[in-house]
Motif scaffolding. Structure first.
Motif, PDB file in Angstrom:
ATOM      1  N   SER A   1      -7.257  -2.197  -2.658  1.00  0.00           N
ATOM      2  CA  SER A   1      -7.441  -3.533  -2.063  1.00  0.00           C
ATOM      3  C   SER A   1      -6.747  -4.592  -2.664  1.00  0.00           C
ATOM      4  CB  SER A   1      -8.831  -3.935  -1.913  1.00  0.00           C
ATOM      5  OG  SER A   1      -9.428  -4.143  -3.374  1.00  0.00           O
ATOM      6  N   ARG A   2      -6.190  -4.322  -4.023  1.00  0.00           N
ATOM      7  CA  ARG A   2      -5.724  -5.605  -4.794  1.00  0.00           C
ATOM      8  C   ARG A   2      -3.963  -5.147  -4.810  1.00  0.00           C
ATOM      9  NH1 ARG A   2      -9.874  -5.758  -9.857  1.00  0.00           N
ATOM     10  NH2 ARG A   2     -11.757  -6.917  -8.538  1.00  0.00           N
ATOM     11  N   ARG A   3      -3.623  -3.938  -4.677  1.00  0.00           N
ATOM     12  CA  ARG A   3      -2.183  -3.831  -4.919  1.00  0.00           C
ATOM     13  C   ARG A   3      -1.568  -3.223  -3.730  1.00  0.00           C
ATOM     14  NH1 ARG A   3      -1.061  -2.629 -10.962  1.00  0.00           N
ATOM     15  NH2 ARG A   3      -3.176  -2.668 -11.702  1.00  0.00           N
ATOM     16  N   SER A   4      -0.197  -3.855  -3.459  1.00  0.00           N
ATOM     17  CA  SER A   4       0.611  -3.307  -2.217  1.00  0.00           C
ATOM     18  C   SER A   4       1.682  -2.335  -2.866  1.00  0.00           C
ATOM     19  CB  SER A   4       1.315  -4.673  -2.104  1.00  0.00           C
ATOM     20  OG  SER A   4       2.453  -5.145  -2.987  1.00  0.00           O
ATOM     21  N   ARG A   5       2.146  -1.956  -1.747  1.00  0.00           N
ATOM     22  CA  ARG A   5       3.357  -0.838  -2.069  1.00  0.00           C
ATOM     23  C   ARG A   5       4.182  -1.345  -2.918  1.00  0.00           C
ATOM     24  NH1 ARG A   5       0.806   1.171   2.317  1.00  0.00           N
ATOM     25  NH2 ARG A   5       0.896   3.392   2.612  1.00  0.00           N
ATOM     26  N   ARG A   6       4.582  -2.766  -3.026  1.00  0.00           N
ATOM     27  CA  ARG A   6       5.584  -3.302  -3.928  1.00  0.00           C
ATOM     28  C   ARG A   6       4.955  -3.208  -5.392  1.00  0.00           C
ATOM     29  NH1 ARG A   6       6.250  -7.725  -6.713  1.00  0.00           N
ATOM     30  NH2 ARG A   6       8.510  -8.599  -7.012  1.00  0.00           N
ATOM     31  N   ASP A   7       3.799  -3.256  -5.391  1.00  0.00           N
ATOM     32  CA  ASP A   7       3.216  -3.272  -6.815  1.00  0.00           C
ATOM     33  C   ASP A   7       3.220  -1.869  -7.219  1.00  0.00           C
ATOM     34  OD1 ASP A   7       2.198  -5.852  -6.966  1.00  0.00           O
ATOM     35  OD2 ASP A   7       0.512  -5.339  -5.839  1.00  0.00           O
ATOM     36  N   LEU A   8       3.171  -0.842  -6.323  1.00  0.00           N
ATOM     37  CA  LEU A   8       3.459   0.702  -6.809  1.00  0.00           C
ATOM     38  C   LEU A   8       4.782   0.614  -7.326  1.00  0.00           C
ATOM     39  CD1 LEU A   8       1.824   2.914  -3.949  1.00  0.00           C
ATOM     40  CD2 LEU A   8       0.850   2.285  -6.182  1.00  0.00           C
ATOM     41  N   HIS A   9       5.576   0.237  -7.013  1.00  0.00           N
ATOM     42  CA  HIS A   9       7.000   0.324  -7.349  1.00  0.00           C
ATOM     43  C   HIS A   9       7.339  -0.232  -8.934  1.00  0.00           C
ATOM     44  CE1 HIS A   9       9.456   2.271  -4.122  1.00  0.00           C
ATOM     45  NE2 HIS A   9       8.188   1.717  -3.474  1.00  0.00           N
TER      46      HIS A   9
ATOM     47  N   GLU B   1       2.597   8.728  -2.638  1.00  0.00           N
ATOM     48  CA  GLU B   1       3.673   7.877  -2.593  1.00  0.00           C
ATOM     49  C   GLU B   1       4.118   7.378  -3.877  1.00  0.00           C
ATOM     50  OE1 GLU B   1       4.951   3.466  -0.886  1.00  0.00           O
ATOM     51  OE2 GLU B   1       3.247   4.353   0.051  1.00  0.00           O
ATOM     52  N   PHE B   2       2.646   7.037  -4.660  1.00  0.00           N
ATOM     53  CA  PHE B   2       3.354   6.700  -6.073  1.00  0.00           C
ATOM     54  C   PHE B   2       4.024   7.914  -7.101  1.00  0.00           C
ATOM     55  CE2 PHE B   2       1.813   6.017 -10.692  1.00  0.00           C
ATOM     56  CZ  PHE B   2       2.367   4.765 -10.840  1.00  0.00           C
ATOM     57  N   ILE B   3       3.600   9.298  -6.953  1.00  0.00           N
ATOM     58  CA  ILE B   3       4.264  10.371  -7.479  1.00  0.00           C
ATOM     59  C   ILE B   3       5.564  10.483  -6.922  1.00  0.00           C
ATOM     60  CG2 ILE B   3       4.066  12.787  -7.647  1.00  0.00           C
ATOM     61  CD1 ILE B   3       1.145  12.660  -7.758  1.00  0.00           C
ATOM     62  N   SER B   4       5.860  10.252  -5.802  1.00  0.00           N
ATOM     63  CA  SER B   4       7.459  10.179  -5.251  1.00  0.00           C
ATOM     64  C   SER B   4       8.160   9.325  -5.846  1.00  0.00           C
ATOM     65  CB  SER B   4       7.372   9.878  -3.721  1.00  0.00           C
ATOM     66  OG  SER B   4       8.547  10.245  -3.047  1.00  0.00           O
ATOM     67  N   VAL B   5       7.865   7.944  -5.896  1.00  0.00           N
ATOM     68  CA  VAL B   5       8.194   6.975  -6.622  1.00  0.00           C
ATOM     69  C   VAL B   5       8.579   7.320  -8.252  1.00  0.00           C
ATOM     70  CG1 VAL B   5       8.340   4.485  -7.445  1.00  0.00           C
ATOM     71  CG2 VAL B   5       7.488   5.258  -5.204  1.00  0.00           C
ATOM     72  N   LEU B   6       7.611   7.800  -9.017  1.00  0.00           N
ATOM     73  CA  LEU B   6       7.791   8.316 -10.190  1.00  0.00           C
ATOM     74  C   LEU B   6       8.878   9.427 -10.251  1.00  0.00           C
ATOM     75  CD1 LEU B   6       3.888   8.627 -11.624  1.00  0.00           C
ATOM     76  CD2 LEU B   6       5.970   6.943 -12.287  1.00  0.00           C
ATOM     77  N   ARG B   7       8.590  10.365  -9.388  1.00  0.00           N
ATOM     78  CA  ARG B   7       9.701  11.542  -9.238  1.00  0.00           C
ATOM     79  C   ARG B   7      11.220  10.958  -9.487  1.00  0.00           C
ATOM     80  NH1 ARG B   7       7.787  14.362  -5.536  1.00  0.00           N
ATOM     81  NH2 ARG B   7       9.130  13.215  -3.945  1.00  0.00           N
TER      82      ARG B   7
END
Length: 213
Positions: free
Chosen positions: A10-18, A92-98
């Protein structure tokens, strides 16, 4: 942990994931190099004073690919264990990390990742330790050095990698448990290595701990 997961979503967007992935990757990159250097020093301490026995003290080439792949494997496992995010966001987060951890050598690193992820825990640890040992020794995988890396070096890599993941998601309970494990492992290991193998790694831990607290 589901409540924590809902709060995160609820607090984080996809931009926050990156942004989160980038910050985590910086810590993991520093840890990779310092941990490898500590392994190199540990091998030389074991060899004895005045003995220059090992060839490669830089984390490059195949050893670098192996380290990146194993870190990705560890981080993926920790994320699955704690369920910090809903499955779709975790994927999605793991994909960015990869992309960030493996960098421009994606194909080479994925070969190691597949090798580590397709075996049981004992084989996985054995493969990884032999891969790192082979690089340091210049092509050989002596049993003594491989066991040294497995028993003394790997627990620190495991604990600190897990710690950075927990810190990234403000999981303070897990962080405190891992800090205790790290300090106990470090103190025991440094005693065995006569205070020569891991001081830089411990300083890194202290600096990062203060910066992230």
């Amino acid at each position: 942990m589901r409540l924590f997961s809902k709060l995160f979503n609820s607090r984080r967007s996809r931009r926050d994931l990156h942004v989160l992935a980038t910050d985590l990757c910086y810590s993991l990159e520093d840890l990779r190099h310092l941990w490898f250097n500590s392994c190199y020093e540990a091998f030389n301490v074991e060899a004895g004073e005045g003995v220059v026995k090992y060839l490669n003290d830089n984390l490059v080439g195949e050893a670098d690919y192996a380290m990146r792949a194993y870190q990705l494997y560890l981080v993926s496992g920790f994320l699955a264990e704690h369920s910090y995010m809903e499955p779709s966001m975790t994927k999605e987060f793991i994909s960015v990390l990869r992309q960030q951890i493996l960098g421009t050598h994606l194909d080479e690193c994925l070969l190691y990742y597949g090798r580590y992820s397709e075996t049981n825990e004992g084989q996985r640890l054995s493969h990884f330790c032999k891969d790192i040992t082979k690089h340091i020794t210049g092509g050989e995988t002596p049993m003594t050095e491989s066991l040294l890396l497995l028993s003394r070096c790997f627990p620190i890599l495991f604990n600190v990698t897990h710690m950075w993941v927990a810190k990234a998601f403000d999981d303070h309970e897990t962080v405190h448990k891992l800090e205790d494990n790290f300090k106990k492992t470090y103190e025991r290991t440094v005693t065995e290595w006569n205070d020569k193998a891991l001081p830089i790694l411990y300083e890194f831990y202290e600096d990062e701990n203060q910066a992230k607290s």
